[in-house]
Enzyme design. Structure first.
Site, mmCIF file in Angstrom:
data_model
loop_
_atom_site.group_PDB
_atom_site.id
_atom_site.type_symbol
_atom_site.label_atom_id
_atom_site.label_comp_id
_atom_site.label_asym_id
_atom_site.label_seq_id
_atom_site.Cartn_x
_atom_site.Cartn_y
_atom_site.Cartn_z
ATOM 1 N N ASP A 129 0.874 -1.160 0.000
ATOM 2 C CA ASP A 129 0.000 0.000 0.000
ATOM 3 C C ASP A 129 0.919 1.220 0.000
ATOM 4 O O ASP A 129 2.112 1.129 0.317
ATOM 5 C CB ASP A 129 -0.936 -0.010 1.215
ATOM 6 C CG ASP A 129 -2.111 0.948 1.002
ATOM 7 O OD1 ASP A 129 -2.066 1.747 0.042
ATOM 8 O OD2 ASP A 129 -3.078 0.893 1.792
HETATM 9 C C1 BGC Z 1 -4.991 3.320 0.246
HETATM 10 C C2 BGC Z 1 -5.079 2.303 -0.867
HETATM 11 C C3 BGC Z 1 -4.963 2.985 -2.193
HETATM 12 C C4 BGC Z 1 -3.657 3.746 -2.242
HETATM 13 C C5 BGC Z 1 -3.410 4.451 -3.556
HETATM 14 C C6 BGC Z 1 -3.783 4.236 0.093
HETATM 15 O O1 BGC Z 1 -3.877 5.333 0.950
HETATM 16 O O2 BGC Z 1 -4.957 2.668 1.487
HETATM 17 O O3 BGC Z 1 -6.293 1.602 -0.764
HETATM 18 O O4 BGC Z 1 -5.069 2.077 -3.236
HETATM 19 O O5 BGC Z 1 -3.662 4.722 -1.209
HETATM 20 O O6 BGC Z 1 -4.230 5.550 -3.702
#
Ligand code: BGC
Length: 778
Positions: free
Chosen positions: A274
């Protein structure tokens, strides 16, 4: 110019200069490409291209233009080896990219489809696959390669701020709905990323929090959905989560990213972090977390240094690189797909409108007040949210859509009129309230956070008298918004004083005149219902239905569509009744921000933990095993018609059982029914097993009044196993199991006993908690 003589002697050192010998991805084998890569190129490829600001593939190396502005990330391009940069973009309710681009008149709006929770409430895998197809088409036509969705963490507690993105408190619902979604998206030749692997069940301090969970609860509850999704849909990528799990960051945990995911489940794809997740880039490589997004310099340096000093074996890095290259090879960008930037948004609006109706859950319908009869023409439309409908949640799960159909507009489109037009009054009031609630400071994060809902407008008794006199019925919408970065608070779970006052005042006034009141819940997660549900005549849990939400609700209220959604989670009587509430913050805590940590380590003191002491007793597994009253049980939902189940029989198969039964629409209007199949293990209490567990479910096609259909449900014998920690095995004790055919977890229509032989399958002895947990047992 002096010519370089191409002899075999010099060729080894001067390959590049001697002609087009540099292996190109796609032409040469992956082995050859990897062999031609420098250590520096490998280290670049395994981290993203960075991220300036809050969204966007802002740092595409060497490019003058962003590939897809507003996408969350890109991979590192290596031109000399024919490796393009591919685009990764959110998210679960539809593609999240910037709708406008500098110096460009075209717009790039995407369709906001229903939130994950609503999709799960359809219990319809075919429908979810179709929604996935439409979402994937936008991914393809807007030039993205991998959609960062679906999100399938378990609804451990109603207050998790991202529950709206997630599906259910049950792993079978989560896994099967996720698999359907993945199949749909990937049918377009683009990828998905099932996330957040794993135990990201809260936003509170999410990057610094240790989820302490027993191996059994992990295996049976928190990992099960991922296992099902991996096996049933082969997602291109998996996204590891932010949190620690039993003392180790999930992205740095080889037991999770390799032993369970790849060795046990046979996963062949790529794992990415993530965004900014984890801390130790080298540990992440070793764990099998192949790509680090969005990528920071420190990670690059650490990886290069570790290979040089021998602490990271280059063959490990090669494996990570290989999986990334295998992913890139499949992408439309690699294949040179010429995307149109013009997906058929009109067609997709129809898909979202229809799918949203299928996941709305009718909670109450006294005396058949819904659907509204032909005599209902004028509606008293109350509640701020009726005029400011919520399409979905905030954060990376948001979608930049062109519009949201409010309930007001939906009802207007369906031909209803309003005895007293409150539009202007409400709109002005909402504006004032939004101004009052405007967050202080200009922090970029603010734009990503859910804004506080307006306090409900008080309605004078004169106005209420007028509303009663001039309308046939009253509709009140209660709204809740939630999102990434912050959990919900107990106050958000409960109705506010102003909301309760509005419901009380309206029901008293309308009922006194013999008129009905309907409450519509435009919410992203569970709220308190037990204390007030007896007041209105009907309650429709409309969830957050995407950009066509108001039209979808009107389709249900008017009777154009009979509701067929059922709850994928329990609505408890009180929040404290939920077993995990003992170990869940109720004040609506924020996520920490781990960004600095990578450079300074200053935030280390934010480290915290959550003991998953309720163990496997999540949702109905708890309420049903401990015989606790609930407001609405798991799997519950009313229809405008009623269904009779008959002729339920169970047949042994080679590897399990097949249950068939007849479902008859015994009412007067067409409708669809969800049939749930639970299993109850022998001596469940003594064996510390849940009273019952969902094993399969099916939704019928639309049945006309009087029509019957046969449905088939399947259970593999292996699916009856519980995880035995002592022997690290999946064990099915021999005995008589009861298969329970239900219309909800508390409405069992048939009990089918089956004799099951003992079996046991060894698993790896992994995921040991580092501290003893005082877990709940029966
Ligand atoms: C989130 C993810 C997301 C990623 C990219 C993170 O803050 O937890 O679910 O895909 O950002 O935007």
């Amino acid at each position: 110019m002096k010519k370089i003589l191409c002899t075999t002697a010099v060729a080894a050192t001067m390959l590049v200069a001697c002609g087009p010998k540099v292996p190109q991805l796609g032409d040469a084998s992956i082995d050859e490409v990897i062999a031609a890569m420098t250590l520096e190129e490998k280290a670049h490829l395994v981290i993203g291209t960075g991220m300036a600001g809050f969204s966007g593939d802002s740092a595409v190396v060497g490019a003058t233009k962003k590939l897809v502005p507003g996408a969350a990330g890109t991979t590192y391009p290596i031109e000399r080896l024919g490796i393009p940069s591919v685009v990764l973009a959110d998210g679960p309710a539809g593609l999240r990219i910037d709708p406008k681009r500098e110096g460009d008149n075209q717009t790039y709006y995407c369709t906001h489809f229903p939130i994950g929770t609503l999709l799960a409430s359809t219990w319809d895998q075919e429908l979810v696959e179709n929604v996935g197809k439409a979402i994937g088409n936008e991914v393809l036509e807007y030039g993205a390669d991998v959609l960062l969705a679906p999100a399938l963490n378990i609804h451990r507690n109603p207050l998790c701020g991202r529950n709206f993105e997630y599906y259910s408190e049950d792993p079978v619902v989560s896994g099967k709905i996720a698999a359907a979604y993945v199949r749909g998206v990937q049918s377009n030749g683009v990828g998905t990323s099932i996330k957040h692997f794993a135990t990201n069940n809260q936003e509170s301090n999410r990057m610094m929090n240790d989820a302490r969970v027993t191996p059994r609860a992990l295996r049976e509850i928190y990992l099960k959905g991922f296992e099902i999704a991996v096996k049933e849909s082969e997602p291109w990528t998996v996204m590891s989560s932010y949190n620690y799990m039993n003392g180790v960051y999930t992205s740095e945990n080889p037991e999770l990213q390799t032993t369970a995911l790849r060795t046990e489940w046979g996963y062949k794809g790529m794992v990415m972090t993530d965004w900014f997740g984890g801390k130790d880039a080298v540990a992440q490589m070793k764990a099998g977390n192949d790509m680090l997004q969005p990528g920071v310099d420190k990670q690059y340096t650490a990886i290069v240094a570790a290979v040089k000093d021998g602490s990271l074996d280059e063959t490990v890095l090669d494996t990570n690189v290989r999986r990334i290259l295998e992913m890139i090879l499949k992408t439309p960008r690699f294949k040179g797909y010429e995307y149109s930037n013009k997906p058929d948004l009109k067609a997709h609006a129809k898909v979202t409108r229809q799918s949203a109706t299928e996941g709305m859950v009718l909670l109450e319908n006294r005396n058949g007040v819904l659907p509204m009869t032909a005599s209902v023409k004028n509606i008293a439309l109350l509640g701020c949210t009726s005029y400011d409908f919520i399409a979905g949640g905030t954060g990376s799960g948001n979608v930049n859509r062109a519009y949201t159909v409010s309930l007001l507009d939906g009802l207007k489109n369906a031909g209803y009129t309003f005895g007293v037009d409150l539009k202007k009054t409400y709109e002005e009031y909402i504006k004032q309230e939004n101004e009052r609630n405007k967050p202080k400071g200009d922090d970029k994060l603010t734009a990503f956070l859910p804004t506080p809902r307006p306090t409900e407008m008080s309605v004078s008794s004169e106005l209420m008298t007028q509303l009663v006199a001039k309308n046939d019925i009253a509709l009140i919408t209660i709204g809740r918004n939630s999102g990434e970065f912050i959990d919900r608070s107990l106050a958000d779970f409960s109705l506010s004083a102003s909301e309760l006052a509005l419901i009380r005042q309206t029901t008293a006034a309308f009922h006194a005149a013999g008129k009905k009141v309907v409450v519509v819940l435009n919410i992203g997660g569970v709220i308190e219902t037990a204390s007030w549900k007896q007041l209105p005549d009907a309650i429709l849990c409309a969830w957050q239905g995407g950009q066509e939400g108001g039209n979808s609700v009107a389709d249900i209220l008017s009777g154009k569509v009979s509701p067929s959604g059922k709850l994928p989670m329990t609505f408890p009587v009180a929040w404290a009744d939920v077993a995990s509430s003992k170990n869940f913050p109720s004040e609506g805590r924020m996520s920490d921000f781990g960004f600095d940590r990578r450079n300074t380590d200053k935030k280390e003191n934010l480290w915290d933990y959550t003991n998953y002491e309720e163990d496997i007793y999540v949702g109905y597994r708890y309420f049903d095993s401990f015989h606790k009253p609930v407001s609405y049980p798991f799997g519950y939902g009313l229809s405008y018609t009623r269904f009779e189940y008959s002729d339920a029989v169970v047949k042994p198969e080679a590897d399990g059982f097949t249950v068939t039964l007849s479902v008859k629409n015994a009412g007067t209007v067409a409708g669809k029914e969800v049939v749930e199949l639970y299993a109850a293990a022998p001596d469940a209490q003594k064996a510390n097993k849940p009273e019952k567990e969902l094993k399969d479910f099916v939704k019928t096609r639309e049945l006309k009044a009087g029509e019957s259909t046969k449905v088939t449900l399947k259970v593999k014998s292996a699916d009856l196993a519980s995880f035995d920690e002592k022997t690290s095995s999946w064990v099915v004790p021999a005995g008589t199991y009861n298969f329970l055919v239900g219309a909800s977890s508390r409405d069992i229509r048939a009990t089918l006993p089956v004799t099951v032989a003992a079996s046991s399958v060894k698993a790896n002895n992994i995921f040991k908690p580092q501290t003893a947990l005082k877990t709940l047992t029966r």
